[in-house]
Design a protein around this motif. Structure first.
Motif, mmCIF file in Angstrom:
data_model
loop_
_atom_site.group_PDB
_atom_site.id
_atom_site.type_symbol
_atom_site.label_atom_id
_atom_site.label_comp_id
_atom_site.label_asym_id
_atom_site.label_seq_id
_atom_site.Cartn_x
_atom_site.Cartn_y
_atom_site.Cartn_z
ATOM 1 N N GLN A 1 -14.096 -70.178 82.945
ATOM 2 C CA GLN A 1 -15.485 -70.534 82.631
ATOM 3 C C GLN A 1 -15.497 -71.421 81.369
ATOM 4 N N ALA A 2 -14.692 -71.044 80.397
ATOM 5 C CA ALA A 2 -14.611 -71.810 79.157
ATOM 6 C C ALA A 2 -14.001 -73.186 79.413
ATOM 7 N N LEU A 3 -12.991 -73.234 80.280
ATOM 8 C CA LEU A 3 -12.344 -74.517 80.557
ATOM 9 C C LEU A 3 -13.296 -75.456 81.291
ATOM 10 N N ILE B 1 -12.252 -72.599 87.816
ATOM 11 C CA ILE B 1 -12.551 -73.698 86.890
ATOM 12 C C ILE B 1 -13.506 -74.675 87.584
ATOM 13 N N VAL B 2 -13.128 -75.092 88.797
ATOM 14 C CA VAL B 2 -13.938 -76.095 89.489
ATOM 15 C C VAL B 2 -15.256 -75.483 89.984
ATOM 16 N N GLU B 3 -15.213 -74.219 90.394
ATOM 17 C CA GLU B 3 -16.456 -73.523 90.771
ATOM 18 C C GLU B 3 -17.454 -73.548 89.615
ATOM 19 N N GLU C 1 -14.569 -69.823 71.299
ATOM 20 C CA GLU C 1 -15.551 -70.706 70.686
ATOM 21 C C GLU C 1 -15.446 -72.088 71.316
ATOM 22 N N LEU C 2 -16.540 -72.523 71.919
ATOM 23 C CA LEU C 2 -16.562 -73.876 72.469
ATOM 24 C C LEU C 2 -17.068 -74.821 71.395
ATOM 25 N N PRO C 3 -16.545 -76.037 71.386
ATOM 26 C CA PRO C 3 -17.075 -77.007 70.425
ATOM 27 C C PRO C 3 -18.482 -77.428 70.837
#
Lengths: 385, 188
Positions: free
Chosen positions: A9-11, A34-36, A176-178
Motif C-alpha cells: 500500500q505504501a509502495l 502494489i498495482v491493485e 512515513e510517506l513523503p
C-alpha cells in the motif's frame, strides 16, 4: 506523519507521488497488491495516470518501455515467473537506455512451485543491465522508489527496486510517506532526450552489427559504473529533503572494529541486527547491508571490509551447480578476507533470530564451501546430501 | 516487546485482525508490526498471522515463534498440531469458544479465556466474523493498548455502517471478559 501501512500500500502511494503517466502491470503474487492499490488511487481520482491492463508480463514491460520512450514517466512491477517472462524486454529496456522504474516483489522461482520470498527472480536478471537496489525495510523501499526515478532519469538506466515479497510487501508497520511537495521538489518533470516525437523522428532499437556492438556494450557497462556517484547523490539529496538516510551503496553497523563481518542483502539485515543483541554470548560483528547490487560497488565494499579477517555473505538465492551469487562476487573483490557464503530463507523458509549464532558457529571452521545453511539434510536421500 | 500469534481459518479475517492490532499500536505512538504466514489461501484452511508491539523500531522479520499470547479464532484449531507451540510460560490463550475457561485452561495447561465471539459478531454485524470482537476482548484482558486505539484503527480501515457496527461490537466485546486479568502475563 507516521502511518500504519502495509508495504504494498505504501509502495503504491510512493509510486503515485512520483507522478508516472503510465503504469502497466500483470498481477502475480506477491506483487499484486502494489498495482491493485495503484488502481484504487486511480479510481479514487488521486491520480490521473493511465493504468494499462495487459495480458502478460511481457506486455507489461513492453507498454512501460514504450510509454517511457514516448516521453511519459512509467512504472511496472512483477515477481518470480513474471520477471522471467519480462526478461527479454528487461534487456531491451536497459540496452535502449530507457529510464524506467519497477518493483520486484522478490519471490522464488519454480519448479517446484513456490509463491514465497527469496531473491532468485531479481538475481536471475542481474545481468540485464539494470540498476538493482535491495531494500532492507519498507521505509527504505518507499524512499528508494522516489530515488529510483531520479537515478533512472539522470543516468538513462532503468532501476529495479527489489523488496522481499511478503516479508516486506505484506507487512504492516510504522511508515512515513513523503509529501507531494517533497517529491516534486526532488524529482523534476520527466525528460527523456531521445523521446519519440513525430516532428523529430529518430529510430531506436535498430540492428547493430559487429562494427559497433562492443562499443554499445562498453558504453552500457560504463554507464552503470558511472551511476555510482549518481546513486550516492540521489540518496544524500533525498536525505536532505526528508531526513531519512537508508544508506547509498551499503551501510555498516554493529562493531566497526570487529574482525568478523556478516554481509546481507534485503530484509534479512534487520533480523540479524536484532539477533546480534539477543545473543550476548556471541561476539558482535560488523554487519554490512549491501543495498546496491548493480552496479556492484567494489570500492565501497572494500572500504567496508577493511580490517576484516572473516566475512559471511548471506543471500536468498544461489546459482545451482556453482554456489552463492552475491558471495562469489564479494569474494572476488575483497582480497585478504576469508569469505564464507550461505543461502538462507529459500522459498520463504523463516529466518529466525537463531540464524545469527548458527552463522557464527559455521564460520568458526575453515570450510568456506557454499552451503544452504538452513537445509535439513536428513530429509533427503543419501545421494542428494 | 509483546508478540502475538493469531490463528484462524481462511475467510475469518485473520490478516486484517493482525493489521488492526499493529495499527492500533501505531495509533498509540508505539511501534507495530504485523504480517501473515501465507499458506495455500482458501476459505477454511488454517492460517496464522503475527503481531509485534514495541516501544522501539521493530527490525526483526522472523515469524513469532514464542508468542506472549495466542488468539485462536476457531476452537477446533486447538487440535491442529503446532498451534500452541512456543507459547511463553504463563502466556495467555484467547479462544473463540462457548466452553468454560476453567476447563480449557486445565486442558491446555495455559491460562485460557473462552469467549463466544462468533455469536456476538453475528448479533452486531449480522455476520459470523469473530476477529474484531476477539481483538477487543484481548485488549480488555491484557490492557496492552486502550480500546480507543482499536476504534481508531477500525475507523481508518472501514466506513459507514460496517464501521458503526464494528465499533458497537468492540465496545460490547470488551465488557464480556474480565478486564486486566492478563496484565501480569505481559512480558513488556
Amino acid at each position: 506523519m507516521i502511518e500504519a501501512l502495509e508495504g504494498s500500500q505504501a509502495l503504491a502511494r510512493a509510486v503515485v507521488l512520483c507522478r508516472p503517466g503510465v503504469v502497466a502491470a500483470y498481477p502475480i503474487t506477491p506483487q499484486t497488491h502494489i498495482v491493485e492499490n495503484i488502481s484504487k488511487l486511480v479510481a479514487d481520482g488521486v491520480t490521473d495516470l493511465e493504468l494499462v491492463s495487459v495480458e502478460s508480463e511481457f506486455s507489461a514491460a513492453s507498454v512501460a518501455m514504450g510509454a517511457a520512450a514516448a516521453g511519459s514517466r512509467a512504472y511496472t512491477a512483477s515477481a518470480s515467473q513474471g520477471i522471467l517472462l519480462m526478461s527479454e524486454v528487461l534487456f531491451n529496456i536497459s540496452g535502449l537506455r530507457i529510464p524506467l522504474v519497477m518493483h520486484c516483489a522478490n519471490r522464488a522461482i519454480g519448479a517446484p512451485l513456490n509463491i514465497w520470498n527469496d531473491q532468485s527472480d531479481s538475481m536471475a536478471v542481474r545481468d540485464a543491465g539494470w540498476i538493482q537496489i535491495y531494500c532492507a525495510d519498507n521505509q527504505e523501499a518507499i524512499d528508494s522508489t522516489v530515488q529510483a526515478y531520479r537515478i533512472a532519469e539522470r543516468t538513462e538506466l532503468p532501476v529495479m527496486v527489489c523488496v522481499d515479497g511478503f516479508t516486506l510487501t505484506h507487512t504492516l508497520e510504522s511508515l512515513e510517506l513523503p509529501s507531494q511537495e517533497q517529491v516534486d521538489g526532488y524529482l523534476p518533470d520527466y525528460v527523456y532526450r531521445r523521446s519519440l516525437n513525430v516532428r523529430q523522428p529518430i529510430s531506436q532499437g535498430t540492428l547493430v552489427g559487429p562494427d559497433v556492438f562492443p562499443e554499445a556494450r562498453h558504453s552500457h557497462h560504463q554507464a552503470l559504473i558511472n551511476a555510482i556517484p549518481e546513486i550516492e547523490r540521489a540518496n544524500a539529496d533525498w536525505a536532505a529533503v526528508c531526513g531519512r538516510d537508508g544508506g547509498a551503496l551499503l551501510t555498516v553497523e554493529g562493531d566497526p572494529d570487529a574482525e568478523i563481518g556478516i554481509l546481507a542483502i534485503g530484509s534479512t539485515i534487520g533480523t540479524l541486527a536484532e539477533a546480534m543483541e539477543e545473543f550476548p554470548d556471541y561476539p558482535k560483528v560488523r554487519l554490512i547491508k549491501l543495498r546496491v547490487f548493480r552496479p556492484f560497488p567494489i570500492e565501497a565494499l572494500r572500504a567496508a571490509c577493511a580490517g576484516l579477517r572473516k566475512l559471511a555473505v548471506i543471500e536468498r538465492a544461489f546459482s545451482a551447480g556453482m554456489g552463492g551469487i552475491v558471495g562469489t562476487e564479494v569474494r572476488a573483490n575483497v582480497p585478504g578476507v576469508t569469505v564464507y557464503n550461505y543461502a538462507i530463507g529459500l522459498g520463504g523458509r523463516d529466518i529466525p533470530l537463531t540464524i545469527y549464532p548458527r552463522i557464527l558457529d559455521a564460520i568458526a571452521g575453515d570450510d568456506t564451501r557454499f552451503q544452504i545453511l538452513d537445509v535439513d539434510l536428513s530429509r533427503l536421500p543419501e545421494e542428494d546430501r | 516487546m509483546i508478540e502475538l500469534r493469531i490463528h484462524g481459518r481462511g475467510g475469518q479475517g485473520n490478516v486484517v485482525a493482525a493489521y488492526l492490532m499493529a495499527a492500533a499500536a501505531i495509533k498509540e505512538q508505539r511501534y507495530g508490526q504485523a504480517f501473515p504466514a501465507f499458506g495455500a489461501e482458501r476459505r477454511g484452511a488454517p492460517v496464522q498471522a503475527f503481531v509485534r508491539i514495541a516501544d522501539a523500531p521493530i527490525r526483526r522479520r522472523s515469524q513469532v515463534a514464542e508468542p506472549d499470547f495466542l488468539i485462536v479464532q476457531d476452537q477446533a484449531l486447538l487440535h491442529v498440531p503446532g498451534v500452541l507451540v512456543g507459547l511463553r510460560s504463563g502466556g495467555g490463550i484467547l479462544v473463540n469458544s462457548v466452553d468454560s475457561s476453567e476447563q480449557l485452561t486445565e486442558q491446555l495447561g495455559h491460562p485460557t479465556i473462552a469467549f463466544g465471539a462468533t455469536a456476538l459478531a453475528q448479533r452486531h454485524l449480522g455476520r459470523p466474523v469473530p476477529n474484531t470482537a476477539l481483538l477487543a476482548a484481548f485488549l480488555s484482558l491484557s490492557e496492552v493498548l486502550p480500546l480507543g486505539s482499536l476504534a481508531a484503527a477500525l475507523s481508518e480501515r472501514f466506513k459507514g455502517k460496517v464501521l458503526e457496527k464494528n465499533l458497537s461490537l468492540i465496545e460490547d466485546a470488551a465488557q464480556q471478559v474480565p478486564g486486566g486479568v492478563w496484565r501480569e502475563n505481559r512480558n513488556d
